[in-house]
Scaffold this motif. Structure first.
Motif, PDB file in Angstrom:
ATOM      1  N   GLN A  84       0.499  -0.966   0.173  1.00 23.19           N
ATOM      2  CA  GLN A  84      -0.149   0.072   0.171  1.00 23.19           C
ATOM      3  C   GLN A  84       1.047   1.686  -0.121  1.00 23.19           C
ATOM      4  O   GLN A  84       1.852   1.642   0.684  1.00 23.19           O
ATOM      5  CB  GLN A  84      -0.492   0.072   1.117  1.00 23.19           C
ATOM      6  CG  GLN A  84      -1.538   0.914   0.993  1.00 23.19           C
ATOM      7  CD  GLN A  84      -2.951   1.019   2.507  1.00 23.19           C
ATOM      8  OE1 GLN A  84      -2.342   0.615   3.287  1.00 23.19           O
ATOM      9  NE2 GLN A  84      -3.550   1.840   2.443  1.00 23.19           N
ATOM     10  N   CYS A  85       0.422   2.143  -1.207  1.00 20.90           N
ATOM     11  CA  CYS A  85       1.286   3.703  -0.812  1.00 20.90           C
ATOM     12  C   CYS A  85       1.024   4.765  -0.257  1.00 20.90           C
ATOM     13  O   CYS A  85      -0.156   4.274   0.363  1.00 20.90           O
ATOM     14  CB  CYS A  85       1.202   4.328  -2.408  1.00 20.90           C
ATOM     15  SG  CYS A  85       1.774   5.550  -2.114  1.00 20.90           S
ATOM     16  N   VAL A  86       1.927   5.144   0.704  1.00 19.53           N
ATOM     17  CA  VAL A  86       1.863   5.479   1.845  1.00 19.53           C
ATOM     18  C   VAL A  86       1.852   7.059   1.038  1.00 19.53           C
ATOM     19  O   VAL A  86       2.848   7.425   1.065  1.00 19.53           O
ATOM     20  CB  VAL A  86       2.348   5.213   3.239  1.00 19.53           C
ATOM     21  CG1 VAL A  86       1.784   6.400   4.593  1.00 19.53           C
ATOM     22  CG2 VAL A  86       1.814   4.382   3.954  1.00 19.53           C
ATOM     23  N   ARG A  87       1.405   7.879   1.570  1.00 17.14           N
ATOM     24  CA  ARG A  87       1.179   9.654   1.013  1.00 17.14           C
ATOM     25  C   ARG A  87       2.799  10.651   0.987  1.00 17.14           C
ATOM     26  O   ARG A  87       2.805   9.668   2.575  1.00 17.14           O
ATOM     27  CB  ARG A  87      -0.183  10.495   0.860  1.00 17.14           C
ATOM     28  CG  ARG A  87       0.063  11.647   0.873  1.00 17.14           C
ATOM     29  CD  ARG A  87      -1.185  12.318   0.986  1.00 17.14           C
ATOM     30  NE  ARG A  87      -0.688  14.367  -0.197  1.00 17.14           N
ATOM     31  CZ  ARG A  87      -1.352  14.736   0.134  1.00 17.14           C
ATOM     32  NH1 ARG A  87      -3.072  14.632   0.027  1.00 17.14           N
ATOM     33  NH2 ARG A  87      -1.474  15.684  -0.780  1.00 17.14           N
ATOM     34  N   SER A  88       3.172  10.664   0.720  1.00 15.31           N
ATOM     35  CA  SER A  88       4.510  11.254   0.932  1.00 15.31           C
ATOM     36  C   SER A  88       4.336  12.399   1.053  1.00 15.31           C
ATOM     37  O   SER A  88       3.767  12.997  -0.163  1.00 15.31           O
ATOM     38  CB  SER A  88       5.796  10.908  -0.417  1.00 15.31           C
ATOM     39  OG  SER A  88       5.715   9.405  -0.041  1.00 15.31           O
ATOM     40  N   ARG A 127       8.743   8.122  -9.451  1.00 16.81           N
ATOM     41  CA  ARG A 127       8.776   7.929  -8.389  1.00 16.81           C
ATOM     42  C   ARG A 127       6.734   7.323  -7.959  1.00 16.81           C
ATOM     43  O   ARG A 127       6.621   6.395  -7.091  1.00 16.81           O
ATOM     44  CB  ARG A 127       9.136   8.514  -7.216  1.00 16.81           C
ATOM     45  CG  ARG A 127      10.744   8.005  -7.331  1.00 16.81           C
ATOM     46  CD  ARG A 127      11.953   9.377  -7.014  1.00 16.81           C
ATOM     47  NE  ARG A 127      11.938   8.696  -5.466  1.00 16.81           N
ATOM     48  CZ  ARG A 127      11.501   9.573  -4.465  1.00 16.81           C
ATOM     49  NH1 ARG A 127      12.365  10.919  -4.582  1.00 16.81           N
ATOM     50  NH2 ARG A 127      11.783   9.568  -3.051  1.00 16.81           N
ATOM     51  N   LEU A 128       6.283   8.568  -7.758  1.00 18.74           N
ATOM     52  CA  LEU A 128       4.843   8.786  -7.154  1.00 18.74           C
ATOM     53  C   LEU A 128       4.505   7.240  -7.949  1.00 18.74           C
ATOM     54  O   LEU A 128       3.076   6.963  -7.547  1.00 18.74           O
ATOM     55  CB  LEU A 128       3.868   9.702  -7.645  1.00 18.74           C
ATOM     56  CG  LEU A 128       4.903  10.675  -6.232  1.00 18.74           C
ATOM     57  CD1 LEU A 128       3.964  12.692  -6.759  1.00 18.74           C
ATOM     58  CD2 LEU A 128       4.276  10.229  -4.693  1.00 18.74           C
ATOM     59  N   VAL A 129       4.544   7.700  -9.663  1.00 22.17           N
ATOM     60  CA  VAL A 129       3.232   6.611  -9.976  1.00 22.17           C
ATOM     61  C   VAL A 129       3.619   5.361 -10.002  1.00 22.17           C
ATOM     62  O   VAL A 129       3.335   4.437  -9.805  1.00 22.17           O
ATOM     63  CB  VAL A 129       3.643   7.348 -11.892  1.00 22.17           C
ATOM     64  CG1 VAL A 129       2.817   6.035 -12.247  1.00 22.17           C
ATOM     65  CG2 VAL A 129       2.580   8.045 -12.405  1.00 22.17           C
ATOM     66  N   HIS A 130       5.084   4.626  -9.611  1.00 26.36           N
ATOM     67  CA  HIS A 130       5.734   3.656  -9.343  1.00 26.36           C
ATOM     68  C   HIS A 130       5.124   3.037  -7.595  1.00 26.36           C
ATOM     69  O   HIS A 130       4.341   2.179  -7.681  1.00 26.36           O
ATOM     70  CB  HIS A 130       7.128   3.257  -9.086  1.00 26.36           C
ATOM     71  CG  HIS A 130       7.649   1.792  -8.693  1.00 26.36           C
ATOM     72  ND1 HIS A 130       8.071   1.046  -9.577  1.00 26.36           N
ATOM     73  CD2 HIS A 130       8.067   1.762  -7.228  1.00 26.36           C
ATOM     74  CE1 HIS A 130       8.271  -0.160  -9.073  1.00 26.36           C
ATOM     75  NE2 HIS A 130       8.594   0.219  -7.511  1.00 26.36           N
ATOM     76  N   GLY A 131       4.553   3.920  -6.956  1.00 27.97           N
ATOM     77  CA  GLY A 131       4.275   3.648  -5.261  1.00 27.97           C
ATOM     78  C   GLY A 131       2.705   3.325  -6.312  1.00 27.97           C
ATOM     79  O   GLY A 131       2.240   2.129  -5.722  1.00 27.97           O
ATOM     80  N   LEU A 132       1.937   3.506  -6.569  1.00 28.95           N
ATOM     81  CA  LEU A 132       0.364   3.664  -7.509  1.00 28.95           C
ATOM     82  C   LEU A 132       1.284   2.248  -8.003  1.00 28.95           C
ATOM     83  O   LEU A 132      -0.391   1.754  -7.498  1.00 28.95           O
ATOM     84  CB  LEU A 132      -0.231   4.889  -8.051  1.00 28.95           C
ATOM     85  CG  LEU A 132      -0.118   6.387  -7.348  1.00 28.95           C
ATOM     86  CD1 LEU A 132      -0.283   7.791  -8.697  1.00 28.95           C
ATOM     87  CD2 LEU A 132      -1.417   6.199  -5.896  1.00 28.95           C
ATOM     88  N   ARG A 133       1.660   1.976  -9.162  1.00 30.64           N
ATOM     89  CA  ARG A 133       1.151   1.148  -9.670  1.00 30.64           C
ATOM     90  C   ARG A 133       1.407  -0.482  -8.689  1.00 30.64           C
ATOM     91  O   ARG A 133       0.347  -1.554  -8.910  1.00 30.64           O
ATOM     92  CB  ARG A 133       2.734   0.738 -10.602  1.00 30.64           C
ATOM     93  CG  ARG A 133       1.961   1.510 -11.759  1.00 30.64           C
ATOM     94  CD  ARG A 133       3.257   0.487 -12.979  1.00 30.64           C
ATOM     95  NE  ARG A 133       2.739   1.241 -14.090  1.00 30.64           N
ATOM     96  CZ  ARG A 133       1.148   1.123 -14.578  1.00 30.64           C
ATOM     97  NH1 ARG A 133       0.866   0.139 -14.549  1.00 30.64           N
ATOM     98  NH2 ARG A 133       1.470   1.365 -16.226  1.00 30.64           N
ATOM     99  N   LEU A 134       1.984   0.258  -7.887  1.00 31.39           N
ATOM    100  CA  LEU A 134       2.316  -1.205  -6.755  1.00 31.39           C
ATOM    101  C   LEU A 134       0.948  -1.100  -5.766  1.00 31.39           C
ATOM    102  O   LEU A 134       1.075  -2.511  -5.343  1.00 31.39           O
ATOM    103  CB  LEU A 134       3.891  -0.349  -5.654  1.00 31.39           C
ATOM    104  CG  LEU A 134       4.980  -1.503  -6.126  1.00 31.39           C
ATOM    105  CD1 LEU A 134       5.811  -0.487  -4.718  1.00 31.39           C
ATOM    106  CD2 LEU A 134       5.399  -2.335  -6.879  1.00 31.39           C
ATOM    107  N   ALA A 135       1.212   0.104  -5.460  1.00 32.58           N
ATOM    108  CA  ALA A 135      -1.121  -0.632  -4.540  1.00 32.58           C
ATOM    109  C   ALA A 135      -2.231  -0.768  -5.659  1.00 32.58           C
ATOM    110  O   ALA A 135      -3.179  -1.584  -5.060  1.00 32.58           O
ATOM    111  CB  ALA A 135      -1.365   1.358  -4.361  1.00 32.58           C
ATOM    112  N   ALA A 136      -1.831  -0.649  -6.524  1.00 31.51           N
ATOM    113  CA  ALA A 136      -2.819  -1.735  -7.510  1.00 31.51           C
ATOM    114  C   ALA A 136      -3.033  -2.453  -8.508  1.00 31.51           C
ATOM    115  O   ALA A 136      -3.971  -2.983  -9.569  1.00 31.51           O
ATOM    116  CB  ALA A 136      -3.539   0.603  -8.227  1.00 31.51           C
ATOM    117  N   ALA A 137      -1.991  -2.360  -7.979  1.00 29.67           N
ATOM    118  CA  ALA A 137      -1.732  -4.749  -8.341  1.00 29.67           C
ATOM    119  C   ALA A 137      -2.500  -5.740  -8.553  1.00 29.67           C
ATOM    120  O   ALA A 137      -3.318  -5.375  -7.803  1.00 29.67           O
ATOM    121  CB  ALA A 137       0.249  -4.397  -8.681  1.00 29.67           C
ATOM    122  N   THR A 138      -2.825  -6.439  -9.553  1.00 28.89           N
ATOM    123  CA  THR A 138      -3.570  -7.005  -9.748  1.00 28.89           C
ATOM    124  C   THR A 138      -3.154  -8.298 -10.114  1.00 28.89           C
ATOM    125  O   THR A 138      -3.943  -9.323 -11.028  1.00 28.89           O
ATOM    126  CB  THR A 138      -5.104  -7.149 -10.285  1.00 28.89           C
ATOM    127  OG1 THR A 138      -4.183  -6.650 -11.996  1.00 28.89           O
ATOM    128  CG2 THR A 138      -5.797  -5.711  -9.991  1.00 28.89           C
TER     129      THR A 138
END
Length: 505
Positions: free
Chosen positions: A28-32, A58-69
């Motif tokens: 889960q991406c935590v807001r930086s 960098r932010l998009v990478h975190g979002l991709r991790l959080a939204a991965a399926t």
């Protein structure tokens, strides 16, 4: 970017079914904070642009991790849905997520129906009126339809205002019948009503509204018979049109909202207290838009969209997969990149702060752009969000976000569909340990809605994920088939099959 990793154990509810699957890490991406991203003081404009793109990546990478399926997660989502389905069939209110509403439809069309029948399909921000001229022997002599947008103020107004608007539109449509078919204007007509919102049916032509979804909030209609409200409005229009069938959507629908129906064994519907239908089967309406699970890969954007909706805390699944919300999810992500990574410069574009400024149709255009310079992306940013003179790197990031949201939505929709197939025994391993292609059992899923029809990358992600889940070596194969006007045509046909006037038409 800081991250937390959690492992979630999930077990089934109801019917003694144990949910299983691989325990997989959820990231889960935590807001930086914006000050955690580097800036270069005194740097050239080109250098600052490079830094902005780097920070945005960098932010998009975190979002991709959080939204991965990944596939194990999709299986967990499917199993969680099956558990809620079982609980919802066991007793009324057994699931606080899925309504699992039985329908009263028994007289299915035979092909012998004759006459002129209408349908109204209220499924979201648009509704359709449809006319079907049946000639018996399976013949459709003619078919006409019209789609109308519902003014936003009527979506949150009164039931009377909404149904007067729909009834007057239907009346105008009926008036064109004389011109097209040389028919008498005083003829009694019958219509089916496809109502794609949670409703507890009490007969084939009556049902009480449970709640509104898809951006609607009409409080004075809740708990009342939706057919009576519509029939009263038709009477006020001065036309003789009888609603003879209240029906639900086709198997899977992805317009502004989302829902699914399927055919269940009647004896599996434990909460049904009346006589079982002679067919031994019942059509069950899931109302799956309200499905939620710890396995759903949510991001901060989903939380923001939920908070700004007319029904905060409800309809999690719908808000992640349906056309009404994909644009807003992407907008929130772009706003975050503009604020924290200054992706579009030191000033945040004002349009990004405006709700509903980016619609799903715009996301679809961006997502479909495969040109080397992403010129369609540039055009949408310029014309819709007033973001001018973008670089290829900026356009690439925007395209990446649309792909991420579309991929997640399509794959989650496939997981939900796979759960239904598992529930009815049309998916899973071959118990005999082998599979011969000529022994495969085929299931065809009827699809309806503009998102599936027009958002081609979303459609491809959904179809590919479903094939991954079903597999190629098992005894089952599944095909998705677009059925334009599926809900409306089905409603008209059911009006014909339940017609009290068919013999004298």
């Amino acid at each position: 970017m800081s991250m937390t990793v959690e492992r979630v154990s999930l077990f089934s509810r109801g019917a003694g079914v144990t949910m299983h699957g691989l325990l997989s890490a959820r990231v889960q991406c935590v807001r930086s904070p914006w000050w955690g991203l580097p800036k270069v003081a005194g740097a050239t404009p080109n250098a600052n642009r490079v830094v902005r793109v780097h920070n945005a990546d960098r932010l998009v990478h975190g979002l991709r991790l959080a939204a991965a399926t990944p596939l194990p997660l999709l299986r967990q989502v499917a199993d969680a849905l099956v558990g809620e389905m079982c609980a919802g069939l066991e007793e009324e209110g057994g699931s606080d997520q899925l309504k699992m509403l039985p329908s009263y439809v028994e007289n299915l069309p035979t092909g012998d129906e004759e006459g002129l029948f209408y349908a109204v399909d209220l499924g979201g921000t648009n509704f359709r009126v449809l006319r079907l001229h049946l000639g018996g022997k399976g013949q459709v002599l003619s078919q006409e339809s019209k789609e109308i947008a519902i003014p936003r103020e009527l979506m949150v107004g009164t039931g009377k205002d909404l149904f007067d608007f729909i009834a007057n539109t239907l009346a105008t449509f009926v008036d064109t019948e004389d011109i097209l078919l040389d028919s008498k204007s005083n003829k009694h007509r019958e219509a089916g009503f496809a109502f794609s919102f949670p409703v507890r049916q009490t007969s084939v032509k009556s049902g009480n509204v449970i709640q509104w979804t898809k951006g609607f909030k009409i409080d004075d209609a809740i708990g009342k018979d939706i057919v009576k409200q519509f029939q009263d409005a038709i009477s006020r229009s001065g036309h003789d049109v009888e609603i003879s069938a209240l029906v639900r959507s086709v198997f899977l629908i992805l317009p502004p909202g989302t829902n699914a129906c399927y055919v269940e064994r009647a004896d599996a519907v434990k909460k049904w207290k009346e006589a079982l239908p002679k067919s031994g089967e019942m059509v069950i309406n899931l109302e799956w838009g309200n499905f939620r699970s710890p396995w759903l890969p949510r991001t901060f954007a989903d939380d923001e969209v939920d908070k700004e909706s007319v029904n905060p805390g409800d309809q999690w699944f719908e808000k992640m997969v349906s056309g009404m919300y994909l644009g807003e999810i992407v907008r929130h992500m772009l706003l975050r990149l503009a604020e924290e990574a200054t992706l579009f410069g030191d000033t945040v574009p004002e349009k990004l702060r405006e709700q509903q400024s980016l619609e799903t149709k715009h996301v679809s255009k961006i997502h479909a752009d495969i040109s080397s310079e992403l010129q369609t992306v540039a055009t949408v940013l310029h014309e819709v969000l007033r973001i001018h003179d973008t670089t290829l790197e900026q356009r690439r990031i925007v395209h990446s976000l649309c792909d991420m949201v579309g991929q997640r939505g399509g794959r989650l929709a496939a997981a939900g569909l796979y759960g239904i197939l598992k529930k009815i025994g049309r998916a899973g391993p071959n118990k005999n340990g082998f599979a011969l292609s000529r022994q495969k059992k085929t299931t065809v899923v009827a699809m309806d809605g503009g998102l599936y029809e027009h958002h081609h990358p979303y459609r491809k992600y959904m179809e590919d994920a479903l094939q991954e889940l079903v597999g190629t070596n098992g005894p089952y194969e599944v095909f998705l088939r677009l059925q334009n006007d599926g809900s409306g045509i089905g409603a008209a046909l059911l009006a014909a099959s339940h017609s009290r006037h068919r013999q004298t038409e």
